[in-house]
Scaffold this motif. Structure first.
Motif, PDB file in Angstrom:
ATOM      1  N   PRO A  13     105.052 -25.364  14.853  1.00  0.00           N
ATOM      2  CA  PRO A  13     104.452 -26.503  14.166  1.00  0.00           C
ATOM      3  C   PRO A  13     105.342 -27.040  13.050  1.00  0.00           C
ATOM      4  CG  PRO A  13     103.462 -24.490  13.350  1.00  0.00           C
ATOM      5  CD  PRO A  13     104.426 -24.101  14.438  1.00  0.00           C
ATOM      6  N   VAL A  14     105.192 -28.343  12.781  1.00  0.00           N
ATOM      7  CA  VAL A  14     105.917 -28.995  11.695  1.00  0.00           C
ATOM      8  C   VAL A  14     104.913 -29.835  10.891  1.00  0.00           C
ATOM      9  CG1 VAL A  14     106.601 -30.989  13.106  1.00  0.00           C
ATOM     10  CG2 VAL A  14     107.937 -30.400  11.102  1.00  0.00           C
ATOM     11  N   THR A  15     105.079 -29.821   9.580  1.00  0.00           N
ATOM     12  CA  THR A  15     104.188 -30.570   8.690  1.00  0.00           C
ATOM     13  C   THR A  15     104.968 -31.683   8.016  1.00  0.00           C
ATOM     14  OG1 THR A  15     102.834 -28.613   8.277  1.00  0.00           O
ATOM     15  CG2 THR A  15     102.658 -30.406   6.686  1.00  0.00           C
ATOM     16  N   PHE A  16     104.428 -32.886   8.101  1.00  0.00           N
ATOM     17  CA  PHE A  16     105.003 -34.040   7.418  1.00  0.00           C
ATOM     18  C   PHE A  16     104.072 -34.384   6.252  1.00  0.00           C
ATOM     19  CE2 PHE A  16     105.900 -34.557  11.981  1.00  0.00           C
ATOM     20  CZ  PHE A  16     107.296 -34.549  11.963  1.00  0.00           C
ATOM     21  N   ARG A  17     104.659 -34.511   5.068  1.00  0.00           N
ATOM     22  CA  ARG A  17     103.873 -34.941   3.914  1.00  0.00           C
ATOM     23  C   ARG A  17     104.813 -35.595   2.917  1.00  0.00           C
ATOM     24  NH1 ARG A  17     101.563 -29.329   2.287  1.00  0.00           N
ATOM     25  NH2 ARG A  17      99.705 -30.571   2.619  1.00  0.00           N
ATOM     26  N   PRO A  18     104.287 -36.517   2.113  1.00  0.00           N
ATOM     27  CA  PRO A  18     105.133 -37.184   1.113  1.00  0.00           C
ATOM     28  C   PRO A  18     105.395 -36.243  -0.056  1.00  0.00           C
ATOM     29  CG  PRO A  18     102.897 -38.015   1.000  1.00  0.00           C
ATOM     30  CD  PRO A  18     102.946 -37.055   2.158  1.00  0.00           C
ATOM     31  N   GLY A  19     106.434 -35.460   0.022  1.00  0.00           N
ATOM     32  CA  GLY A  19     106.711 -34.389  -0.934  1.00  0.00           C
ATOM     33  C   GLY A  19     106.832 -34.830  -2.374  1.00  0.00           C
ATOM     34  N   ARG A  20     107.649 -35.847  -2.629  1.00  0.00           N
ATOM     35  CA  ARG A  20     107.831 -36.294  -4.015  1.00  0.00           C
ATOM     36  C   ARG A  20     106.550 -36.891  -4.577  1.00  0.00           C
ATOM     37  NH1 ARG A  20     113.618 -39.353  -3.435  1.00  0.00           N
ATOM     38  NH2 ARG A  20     114.843 -37.510  -2.927  1.00  0.00           N
ATOM     39  N   ASP A 105     104.981 -51.645   5.793  1.00  0.00           N
ATOM     40  CA  ASP A 105     103.802 -50.795   6.019  1.00  0.00           C
ATOM     41  C   ASP A 105     103.709 -49.746   4.910  1.00  0.00           C
ATOM     42  OD1 ASP A 105     102.952 -52.065   8.312  1.00  0.00           O
ATOM     43  OD2 ASP A 105     103.636 -50.511   9.700  1.00  0.00           O
ATOM     44  N   PRO A 106     102.502 -49.483   4.415  1.00  0.00           N
ATOM     45  CA  PRO A 106     102.351 -48.466   3.370  1.00  0.00           C
ATOM     46  C   PRO A 106     102.424 -47.041   3.909  1.00  0.00           C
ATOM     47  CG  PRO A 106     100.232 -49.432   3.911  1.00  0.00           C
ATOM     48  CD  PRO A 106     101.261 -50.168   4.713  1.00  0.00           C
ATOM     49  N   GLN A 124     104.571 -41.705   4.376  1.00  0.00           N
ATOM     50  CA  GLN A 124     104.533 -42.974   3.658  1.00  0.00           C
ATOM     51  C   GLN A 124     105.833 -43.195   2.904  1.00  0.00           C
ATOM     52  OE1 GLN A 124     102.063 -42.325  -0.171  1.00  0.00           O
ATOM     53  NE2 GLN A 124     100.884 -41.332   1.447  1.00  0.00           N
ATOM     54  N   PRO A 125     106.360 -44.414   2.972  1.00  0.00           N
ATOM     55  CA  PRO A 125     107.666 -44.673   2.387  1.00  0.00           C
ATOM     56  C   PRO A 125     107.712 -44.710   0.863  1.00  0.00           C
ATOM     57  CG  PRO A 125     106.878 -46.594   3.592  1.00  0.00           C
ATOM     58  CD  PRO A 125     105.882 -45.516   3.764  1.00  0.00           C
ATOM     59  N   GLY A 126     106.619 -44.811   0.178  1.00  0.00           N
ATOM     60  CA  GLY A 126     106.561 -44.837  -1.278  1.00  0.00           C
ATOM     61  C   GLY A 126     107.832 -44.496  -2.024  1.00  0.00           C
ATOM     62  N   ILE A 127     107.945 -43.285  -2.529  1.00  0.00           N
ATOM     63  CA  ILE A 127     109.073 -42.855  -3.346  1.00  0.00           C
ATOM     64  C   ILE A 127     110.277 -42.475  -2.477  1.00  0.00           C
ATOM     65  CG2 ILE A 127     109.866 -41.127  -5.003  1.00  0.00           C
ATOM     66  CD1 ILE A 127     106.983 -40.940  -6.034  1.00  0.00           C
ATOM     67  N   ALA A 128     110.042 -41.882  -1.321  1.00  0.00           N
ATOM     68  CA  ALA A 128     111.122 -41.366  -0.469  1.00  0.00           C
ATOM     69  C   ALA A 128     111.160 -42.122   0.864  1.00  0.00           C
ATOM     70  CB  ALA A 128     110.932 -39.883  -0.241  1.00  0.00           C
ATOM     71  N   LYS A 129     111.675 -43.350   0.816  1.00  0.00           N
ATOM     72  CA  LYS A 129     111.671 -44.219   1.995  1.00  0.00           C
ATOM     73  C   LYS A 129     112.480 -43.636   3.154  1.00  0.00           C
ATOM     74  CE  LYS A 129     112.366 -48.982   3.405  1.00  0.00           C
ATOM     75  NZ  LYS A 129     112.664 -50.342   2.964  1.00  0.00           N
ATOM     76  N   ARG A 130     113.676 -43.128   2.871  1.00  0.00           N
ATOM     77  CA  ARG A 130     114.523 -42.570   3.942  1.00  0.00           C
ATOM     78  C   ARG A 130     113.850 -41.389   4.631  1.00  0.00           C
ATOM     79  NH1 ARG A 130     120.584 -42.682   1.363  1.00  0.00           N
ATOM     80  NH2 ARG A 130     120.806 -44.939   1.420  1.00  0.00           N
ATOM     81  N   GLN A 131     113.221 -40.523   3.849  1.00  0.00           N
ATOM     82  CA  GLN A 131     112.538 -39.366   4.424  1.00  0.00           C
ATOM     83  C   GLN A 131     111.369 -39.814   5.300  1.00  0.00           C
ATOM     84  OE1 GLN A 131     113.485 -36.056   4.227  1.00  0.00           O
ATOM     85  NE2 GLN A 131     111.945 -35.854   5.823  1.00  0.00           N
TER      86      GLN A 131
END
Length: 156
Positions: A13-20, A105-106, A124-131
């Motif tokens: 499994p892999v988890t994606f989350r907006p870390g910053r 897109d948010p 979500q691209p918020g702070i870390a768009k590339r990620q």
């Protein structure tokens, strides 16, 4: 089509989350709670009820920030679990027709086999768009690879 090749896919499994964003929200919520609670304890003219009111309000505000830090997308062998602010939904790979993150897109949107589109706030691209772009491409590649239609098949 995705820029991620099958040999570049992460182990599940892999988890994606907006870390910053998550770090900022958790730190702000904790700091907010501590500062308001400290103020309530230091203001001598407050009654015990007023102090409790301050602490309760601090807890509510921190709780809102902690809820905003909750979103994530977890991909495993059987499918995807999308955890948004107050909801959680389990999807099988076959239910996900497309993964979108268009300019402006948010967050990522998932086009589903039932004809609906579902937001996945965990990317979500918020702070870390590339990620976020890399995570969206990876999730798209995983969906294409694991879909019953197979990679590169036309999706309707």
């Amino acid at each position: 089509m995705s820029d991620v090749t099958p040999d570049q896919l992460p182990a599940l499994p892999v988890t994606f989350r907006p870390g910053r964003t998550r770090t900022v929200l958790l730190a702000a919520g904790t700091a907010l709670f501590l500062v308001i609670t400290l103020i309530a304890l230091l203001l001598e003219h407050l009654s015990p009820g007023e102090r409790i009111s301050f602490v309760f309000t601090a807890a509510l505000l921190a709780g809102v920030l902690f809820l905003l830090a909750r979103p994530k997308v977890v991909a495993d062998e059987a499918g995807v679990t999308v955890v948004n602010i107050v909801s959680r939904r389990r999807l099988e790979w076959a239910e996900i027709l497309q993964v979108h993150l268009r300019p402006g897109d948010p967050w990522v949107f998932l086009d589903l086999s039932d004809g609906t589109s579902m937001p996945a706030l965990g990317i979500q691209p918020g702070i870390a768009k590339r990620q976020a772009i890399a995570d969206a491409r990876t999730l798209r590649a995983l969906a294409e690879e694991r879909s019953t239609a197979g990679p590169g098949a036309a999706r309707g």
